[in-house]
Scaffold this motif. Structure first.
Motif, mmCIF file in Angstrom:
data_model
loop_
_atom_site.group_PDB
_atom_site.id
_atom_site.type_symbol
_atom_site.label_atom_id
_atom_site.label_comp_id
_atom_site.label_asym_id
_atom_site.label_seq_id
_atom_site.Cartn_x
_atom_site.Cartn_y
_atom_site.Cartn_z
ATOM 1 N N GLY A 352 68.327 -22.887 -31.694
ATOM 2 C CA GLY A 352 69.440 -21.992 -31.970
ATOM 3 C C GLY A 352 69.056 -20.759 -32.743
ATOM 4 N N GLU A 353 69.785 -20.523 -33.831
ATOM 5 C CA GLU A 353 69.598 -19.301 -34.600
ATOM 6 C C GLU A 353 68.255 -19.257 -35.319
ATOM 7 O OE1 GLU A 353 72.935 -19.022 -37.178
ATOM 8 O OE2 GLU A 353 74.347 -18.505 -35.571
ATOM 9 N N GLU A 357 66.511 -15.765 -36.194
ATOM 10 C CA GLU A 357 66.604 -15.437 -37.617
ATOM 11 C C GLU A 357 65.294 -15.661 -38.372
ATOM 12 O OE1 GLU A 357 69.845 -17.346 -39.523
ATOM 13 O OE2 GLU A 357 71.374 -16.433 -38.238
ATOM 14 N N HIS A 358 64.476 -16.603 -37.899
ATOM 15 C CA HIS A 358 63.268 -16.935 -38.647
ATOM 16 C C HIS A 358 61.985 -16.825 -37.814
ATOM 17 C CE1 HIS A 358 65.557 -18.152 -42.134
ATOM 18 N NE2 HIS A 358 66.299 -18.931 -41.376
ATOM 19 N N MET A 359 61.994 -17.406 -36.610
ATOM 20 C CA MET A 359 60.750 -17.452 -35.851
ATOM 21 C C MET A 359 60.295 -16.072 -35.414
ATOM 22 S SD MET A 359 59.726 -19.821 -32.578
ATOM 23 C CE MET A 359 60.536 -21.209 -33.370
ATOM 24 N N LEU A 360 61.202 -15.274 -34.856
ATOM 25 C CA LEU A 360 60.808 -13.945 -34.393
ATOM 26 C C LEU A 360 60.296 -13.074 -35.536
ATOM 27 C CD1 LEU A 360 60.472 -11.907 -32.137
ATOM 28 C CD2 LEU A 360 62.881 -11.274 -32.422
ATOM 29 N N TYR A 420 58.288 -13.306 -45.700
ATOM 30 C CA TYR A 420 57.597 -13.843 -44.539
ATOM 31 C C TYR A 420 57.422 -15.358 -44.662
ATOM 32 C CZ TYR A 420 53.745 -15.845 -42.066
ATOM 33 O OH TYR A 420 52.984 -16.721 -41.342
ATOM 34 N N ARG A 421 56.967 -15.817 -45.811
ATOM 35 C CA ARG A 421 56.704 -17.245 -45.992
ATOM 36 C C ARG A 421 57.973 -18.066 -45.794
ATOM 37 N NH1 ARG A 421 51.878 -18.362 -49.008
ATOM 38 N NH2 ARG A 421 52.904 -20.169 -49.938
ATOM 39 N N ALA A 422 59.099 -17.544 -46.225
ATOM 40 C CA ALA A 422 60.362 -18.249 -46.028
ATOM 41 C C ALA A 422 60.703 -18.354 -44.543
ATOM 42 C CB ALA A 422 61.484 -17.535 -46.783
ATOM 43 N N HIS A 423 60.506 -17.258 -43.800
ATOM 44 C CA HIS A 423 60.750 -17.288 -42.352
ATOM 45 C C HIS A 423 59.845 -18.316 -41.676
ATOM 46 C CE1 HIS A 423 63.634 -14.112 -42.128
ATOM 47 N NE2 HIS A 423 62.813 -13.147 -42.510
ATOM 48 N N ARG A 424 58.567 -18.312 -42.005
ATOM 49 C CA ARG A 424 57.630 -19.215 -41.349
ATOM 50 C C ARG A 424 57.935 -20.669 -41.681
ATOM 51 N NH1 ARG A 424 56.053 -20.557 -37.182
ATOM 52 N NH2 ARG A 424 55.386 -18.421 -36.738
ATOM 53 N N GLU A 425 58.210 -20.957 -42.931
ATOM 54 C CA GLU A 425 58.512 -22.336 -43.319
ATOM 55 C C GLU A 425 59.782 -22.836 -42.640
ATOM 56 O OE1 GLU A 425 58.595 -22.240 -47.550
ATOM 57 O OE2 GLU A 425 56.430 -21.846 -47.720
ATOM 58 N N ALA A 426 60.780 -21.971 -42.527
ATOM 59 C CA ALA A 426 62.021 -22.367 -41.861
ATOM 60 C C ALA A 426 61.790 -22.637 -40.384
ATOM 61 C CB ALA A 426 63.076 -21.284 -42.050
ATOM 62 N N ALA A 427 61.033 -21.766 -39.724
ATOM 63 C CA ALA A 427 60.792 -21.924 -38.287
ATOM 64 C C ALA A 427 59.957 -23.164 -37.998
ATOM 65 C CB ALA A 427 60.095 -20.677 -37.743
ATOM 66 N N THR A 428 58.858 -23.314 -38.709
ATOM 67 C CA THR A 428 57.982 -24.458 -38.467
ATOM 68 C C THR A 428 58.679 -25.764 -38.838
ATOM 69 O OG1 THR A 428 56.017 -23.109 -38.865
ATOM 70 C CG2 THR A 428 55.748 -25.492 -39.002
#
Length: 533
Positions: A352-353, A357-360, A420-428
């Protein structure tokens, strides 16, 4: 020689007949002299095991095999556009392999075996590495990619470079799968007006058509498994870090991984064993060390599915295409026949989001960082960073946009930044939970699902019927994903079955795929039909 040396398959290959009629001279084969022709059609069927056995018995030499593949490329590649260039040193490499075999024996199962590389893998020779882009025609890599050095150490013959989607489909919004400015448009060997998918399109088409014994692709989000499904080949996306990414044109080190494409699970597994290994320049390889057992024979077992709990991922994949449903239902029945307990309701939830919101944002930041590092370290005349690359395309417009380049350039490329680290941690984290939760909840050994729809007409990939992505979860999680031929649509287009598991479950997934393959023998050779319409 184990799984690759004791099998006697000469009658199957037609080698005995070839010897009898003089197409190959036993004396020439044993001494390496002469250039006797490999029997017509043999290389379309021959596996790595078959070729290794024949060379071990001195019925074939690597030089003869290599010349045979070069001949197939010359004859078939004009229809396929799967190979960008052949290695001018390939015959010399084959001769050195033959000399090594005569003097000291084979170094392993890839001794003398011709292998094609995706065009984004560095080779410190005369082949060039462009990722399909004219912007990199002046690049001159000084060193082999780590996996290429592993292939050389294993005695493999680097046959050449396979075409790919330009920049691995990470440039803009309008590029066609399997097309590059350097290599043109790759065609599917089964139906020539159909896509070979992407971005490892040339590697998959080459493996399917027997232009090499095996090929290596790279996978960021489906770039190995989708082409494999489209071309009735086996594609392995291994656990992140199992195979080094050093010396490969990057998208993101948090998703990117090389992986083999082959006509059989055995050939793909033997290739994976050869290219995996710890690389001091790629820290993720240390974390993945020990993932595979030392001997592939412990994995390649016909009874590997007996007693296993296999979950079915139907949501978003079933009820979309009648041929996919038919082939998947038949595969499920076969899994039961092979002793697996099949568990319904193991659907992997949509991200989903999280994706937007995070992976891209994470991937765009990683792309800028990783590409700048690669370009800055690569000798030759070419853009030195992403900004210069964008300027190159502005000065040399080719009718295609570079939207993703522009989006990535707007990031700071800083992998230490808190945002960036927050986006990556959320996506992974979301991707790992999406796979691990159903595995744990249903006490599963693996999840299976259809890999993709039948290959669309070239250029119509984005217009095909909706089908929830099979690949993003494993790609973002860094988990293994294997696809194996499962059957064909009514119009003859291939369909694959995916085996997905948690981190470091590669060996188990390979075993399940092998057991399924051996029980079904689903793969058929390509027919090179001009169209299905």
């Amino acid at each position: 020689m184990g799984v690759y040396g004791r099998r006697r398959c000469f009658a199957v290959l037609g080698l005995a007949t070839a010897l009898a009629v003089g197409a190959l001279s036993p004396a020439a084969a044993s001494t390496g002299a002469g250039h006797g022709a490999v029997p017509a059609g043999l290389l379309e069927r021959a596996t790595v095991v078959d070729l290794q056995t024949a060379m071990h018995a001195r019925l074939l030499t690597s030089e003869q095999v290599t010349r045979g593949y070069l001949d197939r490329i010359e004859r078939l590649n004009p229809r396929l556009n799967a190979v960008v260039r052949v290695n001018p040193d390939a015959i010399a490499m084959a001769r050195r392999s033959d000399a090594h075999r005569r003097a000291r024996g084979a170094r392993g199962p890839l001794e003398g075996i011709p292998v094609l590389l995706k065009e984004n893998m560095n080779t410190a020779d005369r082949q060039g590495t462009t990722a399909g882009a004219t912007a990199l025609l002046g690049a001159q890599p000084a060193e082999d990619a780590f996996l290429v050095s592993r292939l050389r150490a294993a005695g493999a013959v680097i046959l050449g470079k396979a075409n790919q989607s330009e920049w691995s489909n990470f440039r803009g919004s309008d590029l066609v799968d399997g097309w590059s400015a350097v290599g043109g448009q790759t065609h599917n060997p089964y139906v020539l007006d159909r896509s070979a998918s992407g971005s490892s399109s040339g590697s998959a088409a080459s493996a399917a058509a027997g232009l090499a014994a095996v090929a290596i692709g790279t996978d960021t989000d489906g770039s190995v498994v989708y082409p494999a499904s489209a071309t009735s080949t086996v594609g392995i996306r291994p656990t992140l870090g199992l195979v080094s990414r050093t010396g490969i044109v990057p998208i993101t080190s948090r998703h990117d991984t090389p992986g083999p494409l082959a006509r059989t699970v055995t050939d793909a597994a033997l290739t994976l064993w050869a290219i995996q290994g710890a690389d001091p320049a790629d820290p993720d390889t240390a974390a993945a060390a020990g993932t595979l057992p030392s001997d592939p024979r412990t994995v390649l077992r016909r009874d590997a599915l007996r007693g296993k709990r296999i979950g079915l991922w139907r949501e978003g994949h079933v009820g979309v295409d009648a041929d996919v449903d038919r082939v998947f239902d038949a595969a499920v029945r076969r899994l039961r026949d092979l002793g697996a307990t099949v568990v319904e309701g193991a659907d992997v939830p949509d991200l989903g989001e999280v994706t937007t919101e995070h992976m891209l944002p994470a991937v765009l930041t990683e792309f800028k960082h990783d590409l700048n590092a690669y370009l800055g370290a690569t000798p030759g005349r070419h853009p030195r960073n992403l900004r210069e690359l964008i300027d190159f395309y502005d000065r040399h417009p080719d009718g295609h946009d570079h939207l993703l380049f522009d989006m990535a350039d707007k990031t700071d490329g800083d992998l230490s930044a808190p945002a960036y680290r927050a986006h990556r941690e959320a996506a992974t984290g979301a991707a790992r939970r999406a796979i691990d939760d159903p595995l744990v909840r249903h006490r599963l050994d693996a999840i299976v699902t259809p890999t993709s729809l039948p290959a669309p007409v070239i250029g119509r990939e984005r217009d095909s019927a909706p089908f929830a992505k099979t690949t993003t979860h494993a790609a973002a999680a860094g988990y293994p994903h294997i696809t194996v031929p499962a059957g064909y649509a009514a119009n003859g287009l291939p369909l694959g079955l995916s085996f997905i598991g948690t981190r470091s479950s590669d060996a188990h997934l390979i075993g399940y795929a092998y057991a399924f393959e051996q029980a079904t023998n689903a793969r058929q050779t390509p027919r090179y039909l001009p169209t299905t319409r």
